[in-house]
Design a protein around this motif. Sequence first.
Motif, PDB file in Angstrom:
ATOM      1  N   ILE A   1       0.835  -1.201   0.000  1.00  0.00           N
ATOM      2  CA  ILE A   1       0.000   0.000   0.000  1.00  0.00           C
ATOM      3  C   ILE A   1       0.871   1.254   0.000  1.00  0.00           C
ATOM      4  CG2 ILE A   1      -1.523   1.386   1.480  1.00  0.00           C
ATOM      5  CD1 ILE A   1      -3.028  -1.203   2.127  1.00  0.00           C
ATOM      6  N   ASP A   2       1.922   1.245   0.775  1.00  0.00           N
ATOM      7  CA  ASP A   2       2.835   2.392   0.787  1.00  0.00           C
ATOM      8  C   ASP A   2       3.469   2.600  -0.590  1.00  0.00           C
ATOM      9  OD1 ASP A   2       2.303   2.816   3.462  1.00  0.00           O
ATOM     10  OD2 ASP A   2       4.088   1.756   4.178  1.00  0.00           O
ATOM     11  N   ARG A   3       3.793   1.488  -1.262  1.00  0.00           N
ATOM     12  CA  ARG A   3       4.397   1.567  -2.591  1.00  0.00           C
ATOM     13  C   ARG A   3       3.419   2.168  -3.588  1.00  0.00           C
ATOM     14  NH1 ARG A   3       5.932  -3.651  -2.451  1.00  0.00           N
ATOM     15  NH2 ARG A   3       4.961  -4.341  -4.365  1.00  0.00           N
ATOM     16  N   ILE A   4       2.188   1.717  -3.548  1.00  0.00           N
ATOM     17  CA  ILE A   4       1.178   2.223  -4.490  1.00  0.00           C
ATOM     18  C   ILE A   4       0.878   3.693  -4.202  1.00  0.00           C
ATOM     19  CG2 ILE A   4      -1.207   1.979  -5.266  1.00  0.00           C
ATOM     20  CD1 ILE A   4      -0.973  -1.022  -4.601  1.00  0.00           C
ATOM     21  N   ALA A   5       0.766   4.037  -2.918  1.00  0.00           N
ATOM     22  CA  ALA A   5       0.488   5.430  -2.551  1.00  0.00           C
ATOM     23  C   ALA A   5       1.584   6.358  -3.055  1.00  0.00           C
ATOM     24  CB  ALA A   5       0.339   5.551  -1.032  1.00  0.00           C
ATOM     25  N   ALA A   6       2.847   5.917  -2.990  1.00  0.00           N
ATOM     26  CA  ALA A   6       3.952   6.733  -3.503  1.00  0.00           C
ATOM     27  C   ALA A   6       3.848   6.899  -5.013  1.00  0.00           C
ATOM     28  CB  ALA A   6       5.286   6.088  -3.129  1.00  0.00           C
ATOM     29  N   SER A   7       3.440   5.841  -5.712  1.00  0.00           N
ATOM     30  CA  SER A   7       3.277   5.925  -7.166  1.00  0.00           C
ATOM     31  C   SER A   7       2.113   6.828  -7.546  1.00  0.00           C
ATOM     32  CB  SER A   7       3.068   4.521  -7.753  1.00  0.00           C
ATOM     33  OG  SER A   7       4.225   3.718  -7.573  1.00  0.00           O
ATOM     34  N   ILE A   8       1.048   6.806  -6.736  1.00  0.00           N
ATOM     35  CA  ILE A   8      -0.083   7.715  -6.968  1.00  0.00           C
ATOM     36  C   ILE A   8       0.382   9.168  -6.841  1.00  0.00           C
ATOM     37  CG2 ILE A   8      -2.239   8.558  -5.958  1.00  0.00           C
ATOM     38  CD1 ILE A   8      -2.990   5.665  -5.368  1.00  0.00           C
ATOM     39  N   LYS A   9       1.158   9.441  -5.820  1.00  0.00           N
ATOM     40  CA  LYS A   9       1.657  10.805  -5.610  1.00  0.00           C
ATOM     41  C   LYS A   9       2.515  11.253  -6.790  1.00  0.00           C
ATOM     42  CE  LYS A   9       4.160  13.719  -2.331  1.00  0.00           C
ATOM     43  NZ  LYS A   9       4.883  13.777  -1.027  1.00  0.00           N
ATOM     44  N   ASN A  10       3.360  10.354  -7.296  1.00  0.00           N
ATOM     45  CA  ASN A  10       4.214  10.711  -8.440  1.00  0.00           C
ATOM     46  C   ASN A  10       3.383  11.068  -9.669  1.00  0.00           C
ATOM     47  OD1 ASN A  10       6.557  10.302  -6.987  1.00  0.00           O
ATOM     48  ND2 ASN A  10       6.824   8.190  -7.665  1.00  0.00           N
ATOM     49  N   LEU A  11       2.306  10.323  -9.899  1.00  0.00           N
ATOM     50  CA  LEU A  11       1.444  10.637 -11.036  1.00  0.00           C
ATOM     51  C   LEU A  11       0.716  11.953 -10.810  1.00  0.00           C
ATOM     52  CD1 LEU A  11       0.096  10.091 -13.713  1.00  0.00           C
ATOM     53  CD2 LEU A  11      -1.493   8.513 -12.553  1.00  0.00           C
ATOM     54  N   GLN A  12       0.253  12.200  -9.600  1.00  0.00           N
ATOM     55  CA  GLN A  12      -0.397  13.479  -9.296  1.00  0.00           C
ATOM     56  C   GLN A  12       0.553  14.648  -9.572  1.00  0.00           C
ATOM     57  OE1 GLN A  12      -1.622  12.389  -5.195  1.00  0.00           O
ATOM     58  NE2 GLN A  12      -3.683  13.042  -5.797  1.00  0.00           N
ATOM     59  N   VAL A  13       1.790  14.506  -9.154  1.00  0.00           N
ATOM     60  CA  VAL A  13       2.778  15.565  -9.386  1.00  0.00           C
ATOM     61  C   VAL A  13       2.980  15.782 -10.879  1.00  0.00           C
ATOM     62  CG1 VAL A  13       5.229  16.173  -9.147  1.00  0.00           C
ATOM     63  CG2 VAL A  13       3.967  15.265  -7.174  1.00  0.00           C
ATOM     64  N   ALA A  14       3.060  14.682 -11.650  1.00  0.00           N
ATOM     65  CA  ALA A  14       3.241  14.795 -13.099  1.00  0.00           C
ATOM     66  C   ALA A  14       2.063  15.508 -13.746  1.00  0.00           C
ATOM     67  CB  ALA A  14       3.426  13.404 -13.709  1.00  0.00           C
ATOM     68  N   LEU A  15       0.859  15.224 -13.281  1.00  0.00           N
ATOM     69  CA  LEU A  15      -0.335  15.870 -13.839  1.00  0.00           C
ATOM     70  C   LEU A  15      -0.402  17.348 -13.462  1.00  0.00           C
ATOM     71  CD1 LEU A  15      -2.951  13.043 -13.186  1.00  0.00           C
ATOM     72  CD2 LEU A  15      -2.138  13.812 -15.426  1.00  0.00           C
ATOM     73  N   VAL A  16      -0.010  17.675 -12.243  1.00  0.00           N
ATOM     74  CA  VAL A  16      -0.006  19.081 -11.819  1.00  0.00           C
ATOM     75  C   VAL A  16       1.017  19.872 -12.636  1.00  0.00           C
ATOM     76  CG1 VAL A  16       0.550  20.642  -9.919  1.00  0.00           C
ATOM     77  CG2 VAL A  16      -0.887  18.643  -9.499  1.00  0.00           C
ATOM     78  N   LYS A  17       2.177  19.291 -12.854  1.00  0.00           N
ATOM     79  CA  LYS A  17       3.205  19.963 -13.677  1.00  0.00           C
ATOM     80  C   LYS A  17       2.708  20.166 -15.107  1.00  0.00           C
ATOM     81  CE  LYS A  17       7.366  18.504 -11.199  1.00  0.00           C
ATOM     82  NZ  LYS A  17       8.615  17.691 -11.273  1.00  0.00           N
ATOM     83  N   LEU A  18       2.020  19.144 -15.635  1.00  0.00           N
ATOM     84  CA  LEU A  18       1.470  19.260 -16.985  1.00  0.00           C
ATOM     85  C   LEU A  18       0.433  20.377 -17.033  1.00  0.00           C
ATOM     86  CD1 LEU A  18       1.630  17.909 -19.798  1.00  0.00           C
ATOM     87  CD2 LEU A  18      -0.228  16.382 -19.058  1.00  0.00           C
TER      88      LEU A  18
END
Length: 433
Positions: A176-193
């Motif tokens: 769960i911690d691994r998936i949550a970190a990957s979710i955060k990375n995608l959120q950051v990528a979308l915010v930057k976009l």
Amino acid sequence: MESQLFSTSPSTFHFPSPKTLFSNKTTHRNPNFSSFTPKRKLAIQAKLMEKENKLWGGRFEQTVTDKVEKFTESISFDKELYKHDIMGSKAHASMLAKQGLMSESDKDSILKGLDEIQRKIEAGEFEWRADREDVHMNIEATLTEMIGEPAKKLHTARSRNDQVLTDFKLWCRDAIDRIAASIKNLQVALVKLALNNEGLIVPGYTHLQRAQPVLLPHLLLAYVEQLERDAGRLLDCKLRMNFCPLGACALAGTGLPIDRFMTSEALGFTAPMRNSIDAVSDRDFVMEFLSANSITAIHLSRLGEEWVLWASEEFGFLTPSDSVSTGSSIMPQKKNPDPMELVRGKSARVIGDLVTLLTLCKGLPLAYNRDLQEDKEPVFDSVKTVVGMLEVSAEFAQNITFNRERIQKSLPAGHLDATTLADYLVNKASYCY
């Protein structure tokens, strides 16, 4: 309360020696054995000696057949739990020593041996044996070979039933911690976009028909909100699963003076589970986990569908870079957004993993049933797939450009300002009165 919940005395296991296993009394049970030649008898005994006495084999006079052993083994996939099995065993050994059920010297030997086993596993030097069935017996048998008698005390007041659930919960917690970190990375990528395309107006759709103009950042941030709920579901699931099964043993606890709160705290659990039968049969946490993963996969599939459409010639709103695209073997003009097509497709696997667990648990009586050995592969697959989907979606988001000119040319079509014009006319009419 502890003694009331877990009052059943522990089972006693007896391990027959090879001499007993191959005595005349045993071999005469096979009517054909007496007719074999001495050479044939020795060959059969040598073959049987290759298979160790099972932890559960005290009452058995024959070993399982090769086909049964191959069908029932789980080491081919549950060795994934090795780190968490060692964590659980260390906590259990420390508790046994504190409670006087094991000497400090035996505990130290066990902890040192477990450290060496983990080192060997991670260095690729450990021999995983199918005849030892699962990750737990592989580690315990190897520990016995390394340090001898002290290793046999590690199974005191513990069954494979509560052991595997503890390992599995620890693994899921980390996943769960691994998936949550990957979710955060995608959120950051979308915010930057979104920030890189500030002020860009695009058509907004309902029913896949042009509806109203919206800002592209507003559209991208809708996916960020979905992902935020996905992360919340996972964290809620983690809170509910974070109760320790150790001490439940097979299903009815133990009469030995163990300290379940000590092992629970040592492993980072909130508390021990309250009901021993529930502790060894519970798979709610797995179904909830895979349900959360499935919703995440659906969100990623929707994102993938939108970007695949927008990359088509008909839309032409975005262009993926060559680094996240593939081509055609016979059509050189094509540039395909394959990663997001696969994101869309792999959502089916994640949903299928959930359906597997739901079907597996349907109708199972309490408490433990061997069917539940089948719970791990769908979970491992679900986590691997969801993490891959999240990572490639973030990679894709970092390697696309929006075609401003094409988008701006498309805006006049479809009467996107019809609603705004209607609102304006209504407001103007109200002022007239």
